[in-house]
Design a protein around this motif. Structure first.
Motif, PDB file in Angstrom:
ATOM      1  N   GLU A 270       0.815  -0.983   0.140  1.00  0.00           N
ATOM      2  CA  GLU A 270      -0.270  -0.019  -0.019  1.00  0.00           C
ATOM      3  C   GLU A 270       0.977   1.257   0.060  1.00  0.00           C
ATOM      4  O   GLU A 270       1.863   1.248   0.680  1.00  0.00           O
ATOM      5  CB  GLU A 270      -0.883  -0.063   1.261  1.00  0.00           C
ATOM      6  N   ARG A 271       0.655   2.340  -0.810  1.00  0.00           N
ATOM      7  CA  ARG A 271       1.326   3.427  -0.699  1.00  0.00           C
ATOM      8  C   ARG A 271       1.134   4.003   0.364  1.00  0.00           C
ATOM      9  O   ARG A 271       0.045   4.825   0.562  1.00  0.00           O
ATOM     10  CB  ARG A 271       0.873   4.147  -2.114  1.00  0.00           C
TER      11      ARG A 271
ATOM     12  N   SER B 251      -7.998  10.526  11.662  1.00  0.00           N
ATOM     13  CA  SER B 251      -7.206  10.616  12.903  1.00  0.00           C
ATOM     14  C   SER B 251      -5.781  10.578  12.850  1.00  0.00           C
ATOM     15  O   SER B 251      -5.199  11.094  13.824  1.00  0.00           O
ATOM     16  CB  SER B 251      -7.700   8.957  13.401  1.00  0.00           C
ATOM     17  N   LEU B 252      -5.370  10.013  11.773  1.00  0.00           N
ATOM     18  CA  LEU B 252      -3.874   9.991  11.379  1.00  0.00           C
ATOM     19  C   LEU B 252      -3.339  11.659  11.303  1.00  0.00           C
ATOM     20  O   LEU B 252      -2.306  11.887  11.751  1.00  0.00           O
ATOM     21  CB  LEU B 252      -3.460   9.299  10.363  1.00  0.00           C
TER      22      LEU B 252
ATOM     23  N   LEU C 148       1.522  12.606   8.182  1.00  0.00           N
ATOM     24  CA  LEU C 148       0.633  13.773   7.677  1.00  0.00           C
ATOM     25  C   LEU C 148       0.291  13.449   6.024  1.00  0.00           C
ATOM     26  O   LEU C 148      -0.717  13.697   5.602  1.00  0.00           O
ATOM     27  CB  LEU C 148       1.145  15.142   7.670  1.00  0.00           C
ATOM     28  N   LEU C 149       1.527  13.191   5.388  1.00  0.00           N
ATOM     29  CA  LEU C 149       1.367  12.929   3.958  1.00  0.00           C
ATOM     30  C   LEU C 149       0.655  11.434   3.580  1.00  0.00           C
ATOM     31  O   LEU C 149      -0.129  11.485   2.781  1.00  0.00           O
ATOM     32  CB  LEU C 149       2.745  12.850   3.356  1.00  0.00           C
ATOM     33  N   GLN C 150       0.689  10.649   4.550  1.00  0.00           N
ATOM     34  CA  GLN C 150      -0.199   9.351   4.511  1.00  0.00           C
ATOM     35  C   GLN C 150      -1.412   9.861   4.857  1.00  0.00           C
ATOM     36  O   GLN C 150      -2.350   9.081   4.064  1.00  0.00           O
ATOM     37  CB  GLN C 150       0.473   8.380   5.351  1.00  0.00           C
TER      38      GLN C 150
END
Length: 315
Positions: A3-4, A188-189, A230-232
């Motif tokens: 998964e990216r 949430s992340l 944050l990017l994820q």
């Protein structure tokens, strides 16, 4: 194919590490930099004990506690159906590469099991420290007593530090898992990553006041992982809002996969849309036998994802 994640955080990998042992389905590796820091720490604290052997044992005991902590993560993850087959020890501690099913409960248990190991060790080490004190080891065997108390303090500090609500520390990931129940996976992340930035600022300030290089290094590590988180989170939000592929469905949860470059080639590390290319990386030509569902986390053969067209019937 994986998964990216949107961003690869700064964590140790098998590259530059050597294999220690295999236990309960988990391979344990040790990074080469561990030895450099071990030599520095042992030499730095050698005046505390009557023999340098105690310093060596103290450093090894520290990483035994870390290893038990990481096995807590790995075994808990496997107990909920996740993948966890690798632990890497390095100077900043250890990293258990766990991939629990993308459910908040599974994530919560996989993360919380690590600190629970330290919680279990705390009364055991406390009793050992009290017992050796009652035996008056401070007079007869001062190095032995100092060793026991150092291990007790190390376990306590690791527990308290790991439970700080700063992503990607265990406390931050536990907070993320709890928020996942309420606001969803991506949000949430994102929230915990932003909180992590605040924690990084506090750690940097503390590192300057304490003139601690190690705390500064840890702050940089956390900063990079917060940015990755944050990017994820942004990538997960895009995947949730993306249009879905017609003609495909997850064999486990029956959800159609999103359209977009949300999968990462395990060979060339480039993102692509596996359903647009039928599980072939367009960059390096690597063929993948199984594909991960971004919604439920299951890995299934690509041909099982193909949904046959409806059988025509006469009205």
């Amino acid at each position: 194919m994986v998964e990216r994640p949107g961003f690869v955080p700064m964590t140790p990998t098998r590259k530059g590490s050597f294999h220690l042992f295999h236990f309960a389905g988990v391979d344990v590796f040790l990074h080469w930099s561990w030895f450099l820091v071990a030599l520095y720490e042992i030499n730095y604290r050698k005046a505390l004990y009557s023999s340098v052997l105690w310093n060596v044992l103290e450093y090894l005991a520290l990483f035994l506690i870390v290893l038990l902590h990481e096995f807590g993560h790995s075994l808990a993850c496997r107990s909920v159906g996740g993948q966890a087959n690798q632990i890497v020890l390095w100077p900043l501690g250890g990293v258990a590469y766990v991939s629990p099913p993308p459910r908040p409960g599974a994530m919560l248990w996989s993360i919380a099991a690590g600190p629970l190991v330290n919680v279990v060790l705390l009364p055991i080490l406390t009793l050992a420290a009290l017992w050796t004190g009652a035996l008056h080891w401070d007079v007869e065997l001062p190095s032995n007593l100092l060793f026991i108390r150092s291990i007790w303090l190390t376990n306590l500090v690791l527990l308290i530090f790991n439970m700080l609500p700063i992503y990607p520390l265990d406390g931050g990931q536990i907070l993320r898992s709890l928020l996942w129940f309420v606001v969803g996976r991506a949000r949430s992340l994102m929230v915990t990553s932003i909180i992590g930035f605040v924690g990084v600022a506090a750690l940097i300030g503390f590192a300057v006041l304490a003139q601690s290089v190690w705390i500064g290094i840890i702050a940089v590590f956390i900063l990079l992982n917060c940015w990755g988180g944050l990017l994820q989170a942004r990538a997960l939000a895009r995947a949730a809002q993306a249009p879905r592929h017609a003609g495909f469905g997850c064999p486990a949860c029956q959800t159609a996969p999103p359209q977009g470059n949300f999968w990462l080639c395990g060979k060339c590390r480039k993102a692509f849309d596996t359903f647009a290319t039928r599980a072939v990386c367009p960059h390096c030509g690597e063929q993948f036998a199984v594909t991960r569902c971004l919604d439920c986390g299951e890995m299934r053969p690509f041909n099982e994802w193909i949904v046959p067209p409806p059988f025509p019937t006469n009205g």
